[in-house]
Design a protein around this motif. Structure first.
Motif, PDB file in Angstrom:
ATOM      1  N   LEU A 181       0.811  -1.216   0.000  1.00  0.00           N
ATOM      2  CA  LEU A 181       0.000   0.000   0.000  1.00  0.00           C
ATOM      3  C   LEU A 181       0.843   1.264   0.000  1.00  0.00           C
ATOM      4  CD1 LEU A 181      -2.777  -1.047   2.523  1.00  0.00           C
ATOM      5  CD2 LEU A 181      -2.847  -1.140   0.022  1.00  0.00           C
ATOM      6  N   GLU A 182       2.098   1.149   0.375  1.00  0.00           N
ATOM      7  CA  GLU A 182       3.003   2.308   0.428  1.00  0.00           C
ATOM      8  C   GLU A 182       3.684   2.598  -0.908  1.00  0.00           C
ATOM      9  OE1 GLU A 182       3.183   4.292   3.118  1.00  0.00           O
ATOM     10  OE2 GLU A 182       1.635   2.986   3.948  1.00  0.00           O
ATOM     11  N   ILE A 183       3.558   1.702  -1.877  1.00  0.00           N
ATOM     12  CA  ILE A 183       4.193   1.921  -3.178  1.00  0.00           C
ATOM     13  C   ILE A 183       3.578   3.165  -3.818  1.00  0.00           C
ATOM     14  CG2 ILE A 183       4.497   1.012  -5.520  1.00  0.00           C
ATOM     15  CD1 ILE A 183       4.366  -1.811  -4.212  1.00  0.00           C
ATOM     16  N   PRO A 238      -3.615   4.087  -7.533  1.00  0.00           N
ATOM     17  CA  PRO A 238      -2.794   3.584  -6.429  1.00  0.00           C
ATOM     18  C   PRO A 238      -3.043   2.089  -6.182  1.00  0.00           C
ATOM     19  CG  PRO A 238      -4.566   4.978  -5.609  1.00  0.00           C
ATOM     20  CD  PRO A 238      -4.622   5.047  -7.105  1.00  0.00           C
ATOM     21  N   VAL A 239      -2.082   1.468  -5.542  1.00  0.00           N
ATOM     22  CA  VAL A 239      -2.148   0.031  -5.280  1.00  0.00           C
ATOM     23  C   VAL A 239      -3.407  -0.337  -4.494  1.00  0.00           C
ATOM     24  CG1 VAL A 239      -1.003  -1.910  -4.135  1.00  0.00           C
ATOM     25  CG2 VAL A 239       0.344  -0.264  -5.459  1.00  0.00           C
ATOM     26  N   VAL A 240      -3.840   0.501  -3.573  1.00  0.00           N
ATOM     27  CA  VAL A 240      -5.029   0.176  -2.781  1.00  0.00           C
ATOM     28  C   VAL A 240      -6.248  -0.040  -3.682  1.00  0.00           C
ATOM     29  CG1 VAL A 240      -5.705   2.573  -2.256  1.00  0.00           C
ATOM     30  CG2 VAL A 240      -6.321   0.722  -0.687  1.00  0.00           C
ATOM     31  N   LYS A 241      -6.389   0.769  -4.731  1.00  0.00           N
ATOM     32  CA  LYS A 241      -7.509   0.582  -5.670  1.00  0.00           C
ATOM     33  C   LYS A 241      -7.347  -0.736  -6.418  1.00  0.00           C
ATOM     34  CE  LYS A 241     -10.194   2.393  -9.422  1.00  0.00           C
ATOM     35  NZ  LYS A 241     -10.496   3.438 -10.351  1.00  0.00           N
ATOM     36  N   SER A 242      -6.126  -1.035  -6.820  1.00  0.00           N
ATOM     37  CA  SER A 242      -5.877  -2.294  -7.530  1.00  0.00           C
ATOM     38  C   SER A 242      -6.225  -3.497  -6.672  1.00  0.00           C
ATOM     39  CB  SER A 242      -4.411  -2.377  -7.959  1.00  0.00           C
ATOM     40  OG  SER A 242      -4.093  -1.335  -8.840  1.00  0.00           O
ATOM     41  N   PHE A 293       4.519  -3.032  -8.038  1.00  0.00           N
ATOM     42  CA  PHE A 293       3.287  -3.815  -8.077  1.00  0.00           C
ATOM     43  C   PHE A 293       2.875  -3.972  -9.532  1.00  0.00           C
ATOM     44  CE2 PHE A 293      -1.337  -3.716  -8.521  1.00  0.00           C
ATOM     45  CZ  PHE A 293      -1.733  -4.763  -7.717  1.00  0.00           C
ATOM     46  N   VAL A 294       2.382  -5.145  -9.877  1.00  0.00           N
ATOM     47  CA  VAL A 294       1.830  -5.389 -11.206  1.00  0.00           C
ATOM     48  C   VAL A 294       0.558  -6.213 -11.055  1.00  0.00           C
ATOM     49  CG1 VAL A 294       3.166  -7.516 -11.623  1.00  0.00           C
ATOM     50  CG2 VAL A 294       2.383  -6.134 -13.568  1.00  0.00           C
ATOM     51  N   MET A 295      -0.417  -5.949 -11.930  1.00  0.00           N
ATOM     52  CA  MET A 295      -1.630  -6.760 -11.926  1.00  0.00           C
ATOM     53  C   MET A 295      -2.046  -7.001 -13.370  1.00  0.00           C
ATOM     54  SD  MET A 295      -5.150  -6.440  -9.745  1.00  0.00           S
ATOM     55  CE  MET A 295      -5.883  -5.003 -10.490  1.00  0.00           C
ATOM     56  N   ALA A 296      -2.323  -8.250 -13.667  1.00  0.00           N
ATOM     57  CA  ALA A 296      -2.819  -8.646 -14.977  1.00  0.00           C
ATOM     58  C   ALA A 296      -4.319  -8.894 -14.890  1.00  0.00           C
ATOM     59  CB  ALA A 296      -2.118  -9.915 -15.448  1.00  0.00           C
ATOM     60  N   PHE A 297      -4.969  -8.807 -16.048  1.00  0.00           N
ATOM     61  CA  PHE A 297      -6.339  -9.289 -16.167  1.00  0.00           C
ATOM     62  C   PHE A 297      -6.273 -10.497 -17.094  1.00  0.00           C
ATOM     63  CE2 PHE A 297      -5.850  -5.958 -19.364  1.00  0.00           C
ATOM     64  CZ  PHE A 297      -6.411  -6.498 -20.516  1.00  0.00           C
ATOM     65  N   LEU A 298      -6.964 -11.553 -16.724  1.00  0.00           N
ATOM     66  CA  LEU A 298      -6.871 -12.810 -17.446  1.00  0.00           C
ATOM     67  C   LEU A 298      -8.240 -13.260 -17.934  1.00  0.00           C
ATOM     68  CD1 LEU A 298      -4.444 -14.508 -14.935  1.00  0.00           C
ATOM     69  CD2 LEU A 298      -3.842 -13.474 -17.128  1.00  0.00           C
ATOM     70  N   ASP A 299      -8.369 -13.331 -19.251  1.00  0.00           N
ATOM     71  CA  ASP A 299      -9.568 -13.870 -19.882  1.00  0.00           C
ATOM     72  C   ASP A 299     -10.832 -13.148 -19.425  1.00  0.00           C
ATOM     73  OD1 ASP A 299     -10.698 -15.621 -21.741  1.00  0.00           O
ATOM     74  OD2 ASP A 299     -11.231 -17.055 -20.187  1.00  0.00           O
ATOM     75  N   ILE A 300     -10.831 -11.843 -19.529  1.00  0.00           N
ATOM     76  CA  ILE A 300     -11.956 -11.037 -19.068  1.00  0.00           C
ATOM     77  C   ILE A 300     -12.770 -10.556 -20.279  1.00  0.00           C
ATOM     78  CG2 ILE A 300     -10.736  -8.816 -19.031  1.00  0.00           C
ATOM     79  CD1 ILE A 300     -12.098  -8.286 -16.321  1.00  0.00           C
ATOM     80  N   LEU A 330       0.448  -1.222 -13.452  1.00  0.00           N
ATOM     81  CA  LEU A 330       1.883  -1.316 -13.217  1.00  0.00           C
ATOM     82  C   LEU A 330       2.314  -0.096 -12.421  1.00  0.00           C
ATOM     83  CD1 LEU A 330       4.624  -2.714 -13.685  1.00  0.00           C
ATOM     84  CD2 LEU A 330       4.805  -1.421 -15.826  1.00  0.00           C
ATOM     85  N   ASN A 331       2.767  -0.323 -11.206  1.00  0.00           N
ATOM     86  CA  ASN A 331       3.236   0.743 -10.319  1.00  0.00           C
ATOM     87  C   ASN A 331       4.665   0.405  -9.892  1.00  0.00           C
ATOM     88  OD1 ASN A 331       0.267   0.126  -9.867  1.00  0.00           O
ATOM     89  ND2 ASN A 331       0.356   2.121  -8.881  1.00  0.00           N
ATOM     90  N   ILE A 332       5.619   1.142 -10.423  1.00  0.00           N
ATOM     91  CA  ILE A 332       6.998   0.987  -9.977  1.00  0.00           C
ATOM     92  C   ILE A 332       7.278   2.170  -9.051  1.00  0.00           C
ATOM     93  CG2 ILE A 332       9.428   0.827 -10.636  1.00  0.00           C
ATOM     94  CD1 ILE A 332       7.677  -1.558 -11.592  1.00  0.00           C
ATOM     95  N   ALA A 333       7.757   1.879  -7.855  1.00  0.00           N
ATOM     96  CA  ALA A 333       8.015   2.924  -6.866  1.00  0.00           C
ATOM     97  C   ALA A 333       8.938   3.990  -7.448  1.00  0.00           C
ATOM     98  CB  ALA A 333       8.619   2.314  -5.604  1.00  0.00           C
ATOM     99  N   ALA A 334       8.663   5.232  -7.115  1.00  0.00           N
ATOM    100  CA  ALA A 334       9.370   6.373  -7.692  1.00  0.00           C
ATOM    101  C   ALA A 334      10.885   6.208  -7.679  1.00  0.00           C
ATOM    102  CB  ALA A 334       8.961   7.656  -6.961  1.00  0.00           C
ATOM    103  N   GLY A 335      11.447   5.772  -6.588  1.00  0.00           N
ATOM    104  CA  GLY A 335      12.895   5.646  -6.470  1.00  0.00           C
ATOM    105  C   GLY A 335      13.486   4.455  -7.191  1.00  0.00           C
ATOM    106  N   HIS A 336      12.653   3.621  -7.785  1.00  0.00           N
ATOM    107  CA  HIS A 336      13.135   2.407  -8.442  1.00  0.00           C
ATOM    108  C   HIS A 336      12.879   2.398  -9.944  1.00  0.00           C
ATOM    109  CE1 HIS A 336      14.241   0.484  -4.703  1.00  0.00           C
ATOM    110  NE2 HIS A 336      13.092   0.875  -4.195  1.00  0.00           N
ATOM    111  N   GLN A 337      12.349   3.468 -10.486  1.00  0.00           N
ATOM    112  CA  GLN A 337      12.070   3.524 -11.914  1.00  0.00           C
ATOM    113  C   GLN A 337      13.362   3.631 -12.710  1.00  0.00           C
ATOM    114  OE1 GLN A 337       8.981   6.389 -12.773  1.00  0.00           O
ATOM    115  NE2 GLN A 337       7.672   5.573 -11.169  1.00  0.00           N
ATOM    116  N   GLY A 338      13.332   3.088 -13.921  1.00  0.00           N
ATOM    117  CA  GLY A 338      14.491   3.150 -14.794  1.00  0.00           C
ATOM    118  C   GLY A 338      15.512   2.065 -14.537  1.00  0.00           C
TER     119      GLY A 338
END
Length: 153
Positions: free
Chosen positions: A15-17, A29-33, A58-65, A82-90
């Motif tokens: 939830l902090e990502i 945000p991750v909480v919505k996901s 965080f990553v989330m796929a949708f499968l066969d929807i 797809l949420n990559i934390a700000a300090g970890h992008q690139g």
């Protein structure tokens, strides 16, 4: 790098990502996901991205929807969030996560992976294009729809 399921020991960290402030209009945000994953439990595939013991995204796929309505025979799979934390992008974490989603879709017999994104300056269109996603010409909820052929190397 590895993907891990969300569990009682890591969900609060998930939830902090947070993405960079200039990206908050591009991804929920991750909480919505996690709420969507709960509601769409059969089709959602949420995972945390770790580099060793460090949570980086965080990553989330949708499968066969169904694509447009509940009984739509056009069923698709792809990248939902797809949420990559700000300090970890690139650092390759986003590419790793997208490739892992594509591998999961392939393992389930899928031949295409979809993504939707906001087509704006500074948005993710170039990132997805580098990974082989091509716009379909469709717009869904104001976002560009792109597809990647999973039969290609």
């Amino acid at each position: 790098m590895e993907l891990r399921t969300i569990d009682p020991g890591n969900y609060e960290a998930a939830l902090e990502i947070a993405v960079r402030p200039d990206q908050t209009d591009l991804v929920a945000p991750v909480v919505k996901s996690l709420a969507e994953a709960y509601v769409f439990g059969e089709q959602a595939w949420p995972r945390l991205i770790y580099d060793g013991d460090e949570l980086v995204g965080f990553v989330m796929a949708f499968l066969d929807i169904p694509w447009t309505v509940p009984d739509d025979p056009d069923r698709r799979s792809g990248l939902w969030r797809l949420n990559i934390a700000a300090g970890h992008q690139g650092s390759g974490y986003g590419t790793f996560a997208v490739e892992a989603v594509c591998a999961e879709i392939r393992a389930r017999g899928g031949t295409e992976a979809y993504v939707t994104y906001h087509a704006r300056e500074g948005g993710p269109a170039p990132f997805y294009a580098r990974l082989g996603f091509r716009p379909t010409g469709e717009i869904a909820d104001g976002e560009t729809v792109a597809v990647r052929d999973l039969s290609l190397p």
